[in-house]
Structures are given as C-alpha cells and as structure tokens.
Design a protein around this motif. Sequence first.
Motif, PDB file in Angstrom:
ATOM      1  N   LYS A  98       0.822  -1.210   0.000  1.00  0.00           N
ATOM      2  CA  LYS A  98       0.000   0.000   0.000  1.00  0.00           C
ATOM      3  C   LYS A  98       0.856   1.261   0.000  1.00  0.00           C
ATOM      4  CE  LYS A  98      -3.675   2.352   2.546  1.00  0.00           C
ATOM      5  NZ  LYS A  98      -4.592   2.303   3.722  1.00  0.00           N
TER       6      LYS A  98
ATOM      7  N   SER B 108       1.229   3.894  -3.150  1.00  0.00           N
ATOM      8  CA  SER B 108       0.805   5.271  -2.906  1.00  0.00           C
ATOM      9  C   SER B 108       1.905   6.268  -3.227  1.00  0.00           C
ATOM     10  CB  SER B 108       0.372   5.439  -1.443  1.00  0.00           C
ATOM     11  OG  SER B 108      -0.741   4.621  -1.135  1.00  0.00           O
TER      12      SER B 108
ATOM     13  N   ALA C 247      -9.190   1.611  -5.570  1.00  0.00           N
ATOM     14  CA  ALA C 247      -9.899   2.657  -4.820  1.00  0.00           C
ATOM     15  C   ALA C 247      -8.907   3.471  -4.010  1.00  0.00           C
ATOM     16  CB  ALA C 247     -10.945   2.032  -3.891  1.00  0.00           C
ATOM     17  N   PHE C 248      -9.359   4.643  -3.561  1.00  0.00           N
ATOM     18  CA  PHE C 248      -8.574   5.472  -2.658  1.00  0.00           C
ATOM     19  C   PHE C 248      -9.380   5.693  -1.384  1.00  0.00           C
ATOM     20  CE2 PHE C 248      -6.545   7.028  -6.627  1.00  0.00           C
ATOM     21  CZ  PHE C 248      -5.243   6.714  -6.295  1.00  0.00           C
ATOM     22  N   GLU C 249      -8.671   5.772  -0.278  1.00  0.00           N
ATOM     23  CA  GLU C 249      -9.296   6.110   0.990  1.00  0.00           C
ATOM     24  C   GLU C 249      -8.755   7.468   1.426  1.00  0.00           C
ATOM     25  OE1 GLU C 249      -8.642   3.074   3.862  1.00  0.00           O
ATOM     26  OE2 GLU C 249      -9.414   1.474   2.590  1.00  0.00           O
ATOM     27  N   VAL C 250      -9.661   8.417   1.640  1.00  0.00           N
ATOM     28  CA  VAL C 250      -9.248   9.754   2.045  1.00  0.00           C
ATOM     29  C   VAL C 250      -9.749  10.018   3.457  1.00  0.00           C
ATOM     30  CG1 VAL C 250      -9.424  12.217   1.588  1.00  0.00           C
ATOM     31  CG2 VAL C 250      -9.289  10.607  -0.317  1.00  0.00           C
ATOM     32  N   SER C 251      -8.857  10.464   4.318  1.00  0.00           N
ATOM     33  CA  SER C 251      -9.227  10.824   5.681  1.00  0.00           C
ATOM     34  C   SER C 251      -8.754  12.248   5.930  1.00  0.00           C
ATOM     35  CB  SER C 251      -8.562   9.866   6.676  1.00  0.00           C
ATOM     36  OG  SER C 251      -8.859  10.255   8.006  1.00  0.00           O
TER      37      SER C 251
END
Length: 288
Positions: free
Chosen positions: A118, A122, A251-255
């Motif tokens: 990951k 990224s 997919a992307f995870e945005v926090s």
Amino acid sequence: MTTSIDNPAKPEFASHRSYWDNFARRVRHERRYVWDDHVKAFVATVLATLKDRDVALKRGQIFLRAQRGIEYVAFKRNGPEEPSGYGRERMKPRRFKSTEGRANAVGVPVLYLGTSVKSVVSEVRPWVGAEISVAHFKLKRRLRALDLTRGHNKSTINYVFKAVMNGEASLTPEMREDAVWIDIDNAFSKPVTLSDDAADYVPTQILAEVFRDAGYDALVYRSQFGEGANIVLFNPDDADITACAPYRVTAFEVSCEKMGNSWYKAKKKTKKTAAKNAKRGTTAPKTV
C-alpha cells in the motif's frame, strides 16, 4: 529567525528551528555548495547527536518498490499475452540518469524501497484504475541504516509555543535537539510531488550525502501513506529483484480533519439595507 550558531562540541543546537534557519533556508536560497559557518556547525551538530539511531538491515530481508505501468507477456509459446510486472532493469534506477528525489540529486542513483504494498503504490501517486508494477527486493548483505522514524507524526508546535512565550532559553538542550530531529524526519517523510520546487529537495539531499559519508548504507523513515517505513539504499546494487507482480489500483481512501476556523463573507450592502441603516443612523458592515 535564529542568528545563534549551533555548537557541535557540547553538542547543542542553538534553536528548536535550527534545521530551518541555520540549515534549510541557507542551502536552498543562499549557499548550496560552499557552506557558511552556520551550515557547517549545523551539520556537525547533527552528526554529534545521532545517539543510537543505528539499525541493522539483515541480509535476506525483503522490501518493495513500485513503478507506474506493467508489461504484457506471453508466458507460454504461442500463448496469450498476460499482465506481468516490469523486468529487472526497469525496476531499478537508471545508472547516471536517475531523477532526483528526497535523498538524491539528478544522476546520483539510490534505491527507494518500502515495507508494504500500500505504501509503495501510494508513493508513485497513481489514479484509480492505474496499473502498477511492484517488485520484491532482497538484501544481499547486512546494511548499517540510520533510523529517522523517532520523530514521525510528532509536531514541534509545543516547542514553538514555549519559545515564543518564554524565549528560546526556556527550552532545554534536549528539547531543542528533539525538535530539530523531528523536523529532519518530517522533511524526509514529506511526500514528493511533480509540482515541488527543485530547491525543496536540497536540504534532505545534502543530509543524505552527509549520512552516507558518515558510514551509513541506508536511511529508514516513515511513510506518510499508511503503515510501514520507507528505505533508501545508497547503493542500488545492495539488493536483487526476486519477483515482480502487476497490480491495479481499485480505490482510494481519504481521511481528513478540520485544522482551523472557517472564514465567512460579509453580506453585501443592498440599497434597502443602506436606506434602513441611514434612517437609524448606522452603517452596514463593509463588504469583504
């Protein structure tokens, strides 16, 4: 801005901002190749405060590296072409033609690796649907590495606040040292983007060469992309590729979190409001 000079003999940093004021600003915008006394003293103080930051990377350890793109190869004679990771030559930096990064100048190859799929995927800034090659690199020998991870995700804001309120003298030498090393770790961990000014790389490139000259084979610093660490091998030939696989980003995870107050635009003064305020003897708020 600090004007005091660091003292490697004690060893002691003059300020919690020594990385930025005595070093980074000067090598970016004043002198890059012929250092003034402030830069020389800072570098010497950094070397004098390494303090048990050595870690050993063992022979046979596996790390990862990602590159945008994949190949399509027929694994069987006359068989269909199938997705495959890039070959060995493509997954290593080009000798004498490498692009610059946080730990190397243009034309000086180093090998950037990571500890998780990951994080390395990224690091290449992919988009959803992008095809990525991820290679496994196996260390050929035991390496001496400098661990920069102690300051990861820490902030110097408390040191800054105390220095502003009570003066630099209110910070102990240990506090100033902690703040400087946190800044060094954060500088290496800062994600690299294509829009970065080339001058932004200079401070960490210089420090990487300083650490290499001090006898280190590699650097270890935290990734800003999830769990795991990034590894820089100063000699790309210290690791061999053992496998390379194709990946697709799904997919992307945005926090995110709010870090400051909102601003608001004042209401525009209308004729009706102006007339009403004039009658009352008041004025409407100015338009922003």
